[in-house]
Write a protein that holds these residues in place. Structure first.
Motif, PDB file in Angstrom:
ATOM      1  N   MET A  90       0.995  -1.185  -0.069  1.00 31.61           N
ATOM      2  CA  MET A  90       0.107  -0.042  -0.066  1.00 31.61           C
ATOM      3  C   MET A  90       0.960   1.334  -0.002  1.00 31.61           C
ATOM      4  N   LEU A  91       1.917   1.292   0.758  1.00 30.89           N
ATOM      5  CA  LEU A  91       2.808   2.159   1.002  1.00 30.89           C
ATOM      6  C   LEU A  91       3.721   2.443  -0.371  1.00 30.89           C
ATOM      7  N   ASN A  92       3.949   1.429  -1.134  1.00 28.85           N
ATOM      8  CA  ASN A  92       4.540   1.591  -2.519  1.00 28.85           C
ATOM      9  C   ASN A  92       3.748   2.218  -3.569  1.00 28.85           C
ATOM     10  N   PHE A  93       2.457   1.713  -3.527  1.00 29.97           N
ATOM     11  CA  PHE A  93       1.500   2.110  -4.618  1.00 29.97           C
ATOM     12  C   PHE A  93       1.171   3.733  -4.353  1.00 29.97           C
ATOM     13  N   THR A  94       0.683   4.092  -3.063  1.00 25.57           N
ATOM     14  CA  THR A  94       0.366   5.470  -2.714  1.00 25.57           C
ATOM     15  C   THR A  94       1.438   6.318  -2.615  1.00 25.57           C
ATOM     16  N   TYR A  95       2.644   6.052  -2.442  1.00 30.45           N
ATOM     17  CA  TYR A  95       3.856   6.781  -2.379  1.00 30.45           C
ATOM     18  C   TYR A  95       4.559   6.744  -3.601  1.00 30.45           C
ATOM     19  N   VAL A 134       6.529   4.647  -4.772  1.00 25.53           N
ATOM     20  CA  VAL A 134       7.844   3.845  -4.599  1.00 25.53           C
ATOM     21  C   VAL A 134       8.089   2.881  -5.689  1.00 25.53           C
ATOM     22  N   PRO A 135       9.024   2.774  -6.590  1.00 22.18           N
ATOM     23  CA  PRO A 135       9.235   2.021  -7.812  1.00 22.18           C
ATOM     24  C   PRO A 135       9.517   0.617  -7.368  1.00 22.18           C
ATOM     25  N   VAL A 136       9.038  -0.081  -6.511  1.00 23.54           N
ATOM     26  CA  VAL A 136       9.172  -1.256  -6.289  1.00 23.54           C
ATOM     27  C   VAL A 136       7.878  -2.229  -6.027  1.00 23.54           C
ATOM     28  N   LYS A 137       6.717  -1.538  -6.617  1.00 23.36           N
ATOM     29  CA  LYS A 137       5.595  -2.277  -6.397  1.00 23.36           C
ATOM     30  C   LYS A 137       5.221  -3.496  -7.223  1.00 23.36           C
ATOM     31  N   LEU A 138       5.611  -3.943  -8.146  1.00 28.17           N
ATOM     32  CA  LEU A 138       5.750  -5.280  -8.847  1.00 28.17           C
ATOM     33  C   LEU A 138       6.419  -6.262  -7.693  1.00 28.17           C
ATOM     34  N   TYR A 139       7.558  -6.055  -7.119  1.00 25.49           N
ATOM     35  CA  TYR A 139       8.421  -6.815  -6.491  1.00 25.49           C
ATOM     36  C   TYR A 139       7.821  -6.890  -5.095  1.00 25.49           C
ATOM     37  N   ALA A 140       7.215  -6.123  -4.466  1.00 27.88           N
ATOM     38  CA  ALA A 140       6.435  -6.144  -3.251  1.00 27.88           C
ATOM     39  C   ALA A 140       5.536  -6.874  -3.371  1.00 27.88           C
ATOM     40  N   THR A 141       4.614  -6.663  -4.385  1.00 33.98           N
ATOM     41  CA  THR A 141       3.282  -7.496  -4.642  1.00 33.98           C
ATOM     42  C   THR A 141       3.732  -9.105  -4.915  1.00 33.98           C
ATOM     43  N   GLN A 142       4.902  -9.421  -5.324  1.00 32.87           N
ATOM     44  CA  GLN A 142       5.265 -10.573  -5.447  1.00 32.87           C
ATOM     45  C   GLN A 142       5.550 -11.309  -4.204  1.00 32.87           C
ATOM     46  N   LEU A 143       6.283 -10.642  -3.147  1.00 36.30           N
ATOM     47  CA  LEU A 143       6.665 -10.915  -2.130  1.00 36.30           C
ATOM     48  C   LEU A 143       5.248 -11.334  -1.210  1.00 36.30           C
ATOM     49  N   LEU A 144       4.295 -10.331  -1.513  1.00 34.58           N
ATOM     50  CA  LEU A 144       2.800 -10.586  -0.802  1.00 34.58           C
ATOM     51  C   LEU A 144       2.458 -11.708  -1.141  1.00 34.58           C
ATOM     52  N   VAL A 145       2.301 -11.945  -2.517  1.00 37.23           N
ATOM     53  CA  VAL A 145       1.690 -13.258  -3.125  1.00 37.23           C
ATOM     54  C   VAL A 145       2.262 -14.380  -2.717  1.00 37.23           C
ATOM     55  N   CYS A 146       3.643 -14.562  -2.578  1.00 36.88           N
ATOM     56  CA  CYS A 146       4.472 -15.642  -2.052  1.00 36.88           C
ATOM     57  C   CYS A 146       3.972 -16.040  -0.724  1.00 36.88           C
ATOM     58  N   ALA A 147       3.793 -15.104   0.017  1.00 36.30           N
ATOM     59  CA  ALA A 147       3.332 -15.394   1.556  1.00 36.30           C
ATOM     60  C   ALA A 147       2.055 -15.877   1.635  1.00 36.30           C
ATOM     61  N   LEU A 148       1.318 -15.449   0.783  1.00 34.39           N
ATOM     62  CA  LEU A 148      -0.317 -15.862   0.595  1.00 34.39           C
ATOM     63  C   LEU A 148      -0.226 -17.345   0.474  1.00 34.39           C
ATOM     64  N   VAL A 149       0.815 -17.706  -0.446  1.00 39.17           N
ATOM     65  CA  VAL A 149       0.782 -18.948  -1.410  1.00 39.17           C
ATOM     66  C   VAL A 149       1.198 -19.805  -0.428  1.00 39.17           C
ATOM     67  N   ILE A 150       2.319 -19.503   0.751  1.00 37.92           N
ATOM     68  CA  ILE A 150       2.524 -20.331   1.599  1.00 37.92           C
ATOM     69  C   ILE A 150       1.749 -20.685   2.813  1.00 37.92           C
ATOM     70  N   ALA A 151       0.985 -19.625   3.122  1.00 34.20           N
ATOM     71  CA  ALA A 151      -0.200 -20.043   4.164  1.00 34.20           C
ATOM     72  C   ALA A 151      -1.351 -20.498   3.593  1.00 34.20           C
TER      73      ALA A 151
END
Length: 219
Positions: free
Chosen positions: A146-151, A153-170
């Protein structure tokens, strides 16, 4: 031509080339999975392959999160604003500059975020705590995304991939967690199947080597 995506390194992870590469990877993965399913259509699941894939994903995510966590704890990602930065008018700052300035102005907040990331990484390293670690990382990365998209920050794609990885593990344990939260009874998690003495020693050696590499990278 003018519409060709630029290939030079700019420090941004959100270039047109990065998104095109990610899209191409998704398409190739989908096509490969479809071909594999047709060729081996008699098998409905690959539990051993899925298990090893989740283990690899856990360690990759843990390595990434502990790196970001310690960067926050030791003031390397969000250092206190310099005198030059403090002399700038707020209206002259980019959204990312505002984010870096107010986060760096509060060391306890930055350290808190780093500790949360490091905690999630540590929990991911062990099978019994991996789901909890994935949930911690998912909560942390939801805020980061949310911070990357709203401010901007040019790592939106990478941060989203890390979030998806956490969701896949859980994901494999989410149904059990929902039943437990709603007051239902769930069976205990079965113990991990053990291999031969040689296999278990190799597994332990690989884990120690991974932890050593992680510690070396932080150092």
């Amino acid at each position: 031509g003018q519409g060709r995506p630029a290939l030079e390194i700019t420090g941004s992870g959100d270039t047109r080339w990065a998104y095109l590469w990610f899209l191409a990877s998704l398409i190739l993965a989908a096509v490969g999975a479809a071909i594999w399913s047709v060729v081996d259509r008699r098998r409905l699941a690959y539990p051993r392959l899925a298990g090893w894939a989740l283990v690899g994903l856990r360690y990759v995510l843990a390595f990434t999160m502990v790196s970001y966590g310690f960067a926050k704890i030791f003031d390397t990602q969000f250092p206190p604003p310099s005198y030059i930065r403090l002399d700038h008018r707020l209206g002259d700052m980019s959204p990312m500059g505002v984010l870096w300035s107010f986060t760096g102005s509060s060391t306890p907040y930055a350290v808190f975020g780093g500790l949360a990331e490091a905690l999630g990484a540590a929990l991911l390293l062990w099978r019994r705590t991996a789901t909890l670690g994935a949930l911690v990382v998912a909560a942390v990365m939801t805020n980061v995304v949310m911070l990357n998209f709203t401010y901007d920050v040019p790592v939106k794609l990478y941060a989203t991939q890390l979030l998806v990885c956490a969701l896949v593990i859980a994901a494999p344990q989410l149904r059990r967690l929902a039943i437990a939260v709603l007051g239902g009874a769930v069976a205990a998690v079965p113990p991990r199947p053990r291999g031969s003495v040689r296999v278990e020693r190799a597994r332990l050696a690989a884990k120690v080597a991974m932890l050593a590499a992680m510690g070396w990278s932080i150092y």
